[in-house]
Write a protein that holds these residues in place. Structure first.
Motif, PDB file in Angstrom:
ATOM      1  N   TYR A   9      75.014  92.000  16.013  1.00  0.00           N
ATOM      2  CA  TYR A   9      75.971  91.074  16.608  1.00  0.00           C
ATOM      3  C   TYR A   9      75.961  89.776  15.804  1.00  0.00           C
ATOM      4  O   TYR A   9      74.936  89.388  15.239  1.00  0.00           O
ATOM      5  CB  TYR A   9      75.598  90.772  18.057  1.00  0.00           C
ATOM      6  CG  TYR A   9      75.842  91.930  18.985  1.00  0.00           C
ATOM      7  CD1 TYR A   9      77.092  92.130  19.565  1.00  0.00           C
ATOM      8  CD2 TYR A   9      74.829  92.836  19.276  1.00  0.00           C
ATOM      9  CE1 TYR A   9      77.316  93.204  20.411  1.00  0.00           C
ATOM     10  CE2 TYR A   9      75.050  93.905  20.115  1.00  0.00           C
ATOM     11  CZ  TYR A   9      76.287  94.096  20.681  1.00  0.00           C
ATOM     12  OH  TYR A   9      76.514  95.157  21.510  1.00  0.00           O
ATOM     13  N   GLN A  14      75.687  86.433  19.919  1.00  0.00           N
ATOM     14  CA  GLN A  14      74.287  86.219  20.306  1.00  0.00           C
ATOM     15  C   GLN A  14      74.147  84.962  21.152  1.00  0.00           C
ATOM     16  O   GLN A  14      73.451  84.967  22.168  1.00  0.00           O
ATOM     17  CB  GLN A  14      73.402  86.123  19.065  1.00  0.00           C
ATOM     18  CG  GLN A  14      73.236  87.425  18.335  1.00  0.00           C
ATOM     19  CD  GLN A  14      72.439  87.268  17.050  1.00  0.00           C
ATOM     20  OE1 GLN A  14      71.919  86.204  16.735  1.00  0.00           O
ATOM     21  NE2 GLN A  14      72.355  88.351  16.287  1.00  0.00           N
ATOM     22  N   HIS A  17      75.463  85.646  24.617  1.00  0.00           N
ATOM     23  CA  HIS A  17      74.557  86.531  25.343  1.00  0.00           C
ATOM     24  C   HIS A  17      73.355  85.758  25.898  1.00  0.00           C
ATOM     25  O   HIS A  17      73.052  85.835  27.091  1.00  0.00           O
ATOM     26  CB  HIS A  17      74.085  87.652  24.408  1.00  0.00           C
ATOM     27  CG  HIS A  17      73.100  88.584  25.037  1.00  0.00           C
ATOM     28  ND1 HIS A  17      71.747  88.364  25.005  1.00  0.00           N
ATOM     29  CD2 HIS A  17      73.275  89.745  25.719  1.00  0.00           C
ATOM     30  CE1 HIS A  17      71.124  89.344  25.635  1.00  0.00           C
ATOM     31  NE2 HIS A  17      72.021  90.195  26.081  1.00  0.00           N
ATOM     32  N   TRP A  18      72.667  85.020  25.028  1.00  0.00           N
ATOM     33  CA  TRP A  18      71.438  84.337  25.458  1.00  0.00           C
ATOM     34  C   TRP A  18      71.737  83.147  26.353  1.00  0.00           C
ATOM     35  O   TRP A  18      70.991  82.863  27.292  1.00  0.00           O
ATOM     36  CB  TRP A  18      70.585  83.959  24.248  1.00  0.00           C
ATOM     37  CG  TRP A  18      70.085  85.207  23.578  1.00  0.00           C
ATOM     38  CD1 TRP A  18      70.492  85.722  22.387  1.00  0.00           C
ATOM     39  CD2 TRP A  18      69.141  86.139  24.113  1.00  0.00           C
ATOM     40  NE1 TRP A  18      69.850  86.914  22.140  1.00  0.00           N
ATOM     41  CE2 TRP A  18      69.011  87.187  23.181  1.00  0.00           C
ATOM     42  CE3 TRP A  18      68.395  86.190  25.287  1.00  0.00           C
ATOM     43  CZ2 TRP A  18      68.150  88.273  23.394  1.00  0.00           C
ATOM     44  CZ3 TRP A  18      67.544  87.267  25.489  1.00  0.00           C
ATOM     45  CH2 TRP A  18      67.438  88.283  24.544  1.00  0.00           C
ATOM     46  N   ARG A  65      83.393  85.097  26.632  1.00  0.00           N
ATOM     47  CA  ARG A  65      82.710  86.245  26.026  1.00  0.00           C
ATOM     48  C   ARG A  65      83.619  87.454  25.943  1.00  0.00           C
ATOM     49  O   ARG A  65      83.643  88.158  24.929  1.00  0.00           O
ATOM     50  CB  ARG A  65      81.497  86.639  26.874  1.00  0.00           C
ATOM     51  CG  ARG A  65      80.211  86.040  26.448  1.00  0.00           C
ATOM     52  CD  ARG A  65      79.087  86.566  27.289  1.00  0.00           C
ATOM     53  NE  ARG A  65      78.501  87.743  26.667  1.00  0.00           N
ATOM     54  CZ  ARG A  65      77.381  88.298  27.082  1.00  0.00           C
ATOM     55  NH1 ARG A  65      76.734  87.811  28.115  1.00  0.00           N
ATOM     56  NH2 ARG A  65      76.893  89.343  26.469  1.00  0.00           N
ATOM     57  N   ARG A  69      84.765  89.207  22.605  1.00  0.00           N
ATOM     58  CA  ARG A  69      84.443  90.629  22.440  1.00  0.00           C
ATOM     59  C   ARG A  69      85.658  91.421  21.965  1.00  0.00           C
ATOM     60  O   ARG A  69      85.529  92.392  21.217  1.00  0.00           O
ATOM     61  CB  ARG A  69      83.916  91.183  23.762  1.00  0.00           C
ATOM     62  CG  ARG A  69      83.503  92.630  23.719  1.00  0.00           C
ATOM     63  CD  ARG A  69      83.059  93.097  25.103  1.00  0.00           C
ATOM     64  NE  ARG A  69      82.894  94.516  25.128  1.00  0.00           N
ATOM     65  CZ  ARG A  69      81.739  95.138  25.016  1.00  0.00           C
ATOM     66  NH1 ARG A  69      80.627  94.438  24.904  1.00  0.00           N
ATOM     67  NH2 ARG A  69      81.676  96.447  25.036  1.00  0.00           N
ATOM     68  N   GLN A  92      76.661  97.493  30.585  1.00  0.00           N
ATOM     69  CA  GLN A  92      77.289  96.298  30.013  1.00  0.00           C
ATOM     70  C   GLN A  92      78.518  95.890  30.813  1.00  0.00           C
ATOM     71  O   GLN A  92      78.692  94.706  31.136  1.00  0.00           O
ATOM     72  CB  GLN A  92      77.687  96.534  28.552  1.00  0.00           C
ATOM     73  CG  GLN A  92      76.538  96.518  27.595  1.00  0.00           C
ATOM     74  CD  GLN A  92      76.973  96.839  26.169  1.00  0.00           C
ATOM     75  OE1 GLN A  92      78.130  97.138  25.897  1.00  0.00           O
ATOM     76  NE2 GLN A  92      76.026  96.781  25.250  1.00  0.00           N
ATOM     77  N   TYR A  96      79.248  92.504  33.079  1.00  0.00           N
ATOM     78  CA  TYR A  96      80.427  91.640  32.924  1.00  0.00           C
ATOM     79  C   TYR A  96      81.146  91.469  34.253  1.00  0.00           C
ATOM     80  O   TYR A  96      81.542  90.362  34.627  1.00  0.00           O
ATOM     81  CB  TYR A  96      81.408  92.211  31.894  1.00  0.00           C
ATOM     82  CG  TYR A  96      81.060  91.904  30.468  1.00  0.00           C
ATOM     83  CD1 TYR A  96      80.983  90.593  30.012  1.00  0.00           C
ATOM     84  CD2 TYR A  96      80.827  92.918  29.552  1.00  0.00           C
ATOM     85  CE1 TYR A  96      80.671  90.304  28.695  1.00  0.00           C
ATOM     86  CE2 TYR A  96      80.514  92.637  28.230  1.00  0.00           C
ATOM     87  CZ  TYR A  96      80.438  91.331  27.807  1.00  0.00           C
ATOM     88  OH  TYR A  96      80.129  91.045  26.515  1.00  0.00           O
ATOM     89  N   MET A 176      70.735  91.943  18.728  1.00  0.00           N
ATOM     90  CA  MET A 176      71.117  90.796  19.547  1.00  0.00           C
ATOM     91  C   MET A 176      70.187  89.599  19.333  1.00  0.00           C
ATOM     92  O   MET A 176      70.349  88.570  19.964  1.00  0.00           O
ATOM     93  CB  MET A 176      71.130  91.197  21.037  1.00  0.00           C
ATOM     94  CG  MET A 176      71.743  90.174  21.960  1.00  0.00           C
ATOM     95  SD  MET A 176      73.353  89.518  21.452  1.00  0.00           S
ATOM     96  CE  MET A 176      74.448  90.766  22.062  1.00  0.00           C
TER      97      MET A 176
END
Length: 190
Positions: A9, A14, A17-18, A65, A69, A92, A96, A176
């Protein structure tokens, strides 16, 4: 590398995500929870404001996101049983869905109970529709249940990533992680 590649990614994905993981965890910790009288008591004012602010941030980040994506390149799924790939995809998308549903159920529940949305900056957003206390309490209960569910599911998601890294010894976890993050692997072991 801002955009993703076929092997990992990108930095933006990243970061999303974090950042999402941290915001959800902190929002869960600071969620006052419990009956309406406790949640809206003056003793829990700061916690509620922080929780509601973080919830709005989670919602905004989830929308961003999903948009990112749609345009970003994602790494290819690792070789392995098809059921693992299908399960990972389902998890996943459920995550979401929860990232969107949690803030929406909280806002709906608060407004139906006649409470404004209160943010840390002192901003209050008054209810946009008429109160229906019973329906609001139902939405508040659904919100609490979904909050527990996202924590369990995120925990299983993290355990699955560790399983891939430690047991299967593939690169699912490292896709990731930032390149500078130590993974305990040398380049030759990949």
């Amino acid at each position: 590398m801002v955009n993703g590649s076929g092997t990992r990614y990108g930095a933006i994905a990243q970061f999303f995500h974090w950042c999402t993981a941290i915001l959800v965890l902190v929002a869960f910790i600071y969620g006052p929870g419990g009956p309406e009288q406790r949640v809206y008591s003056s003793a829990h004012e700061f916690d509620r404001r922080l929780h509601e602010t973080l919830g709005l941030c989670v919602f905004a980040l989830a929308v961003i996101r999903l948009l990112w994506r749609a345009f970003d390149t994602r790494p290819a799924a690792p070789d392995g049983p098809r059921w693992m790939s299908v399960l990972a995809t389902v998890v996943q998308w459920v995550l979401y869905l929860l990232l969107l549903a949690l803030p929406l159920t909280a806002i709906t529940g608060a407004w139906l109970q006649g409470h404004p949305l209160t943010l840390v900056a002192g901003i209050e957003i008054s209810p946009l529709f008429a109160a229906s206390h019973g329906a609001g309490a139902t939405f508040a209960s659904v919100h609490e249940w979904l909050g527990d569910l996202i924590m369990w599911l995120a925990g299983l998601h993290a355990l699955a990533a560790l399983f891939h890294h430690i047991v299967l010894k593939d690169d699912v976890l490292t896709t990731m992680l930032p390149r500078w993050f130590p993974t305990g692997r040398t380049r030759s072991s990949r």
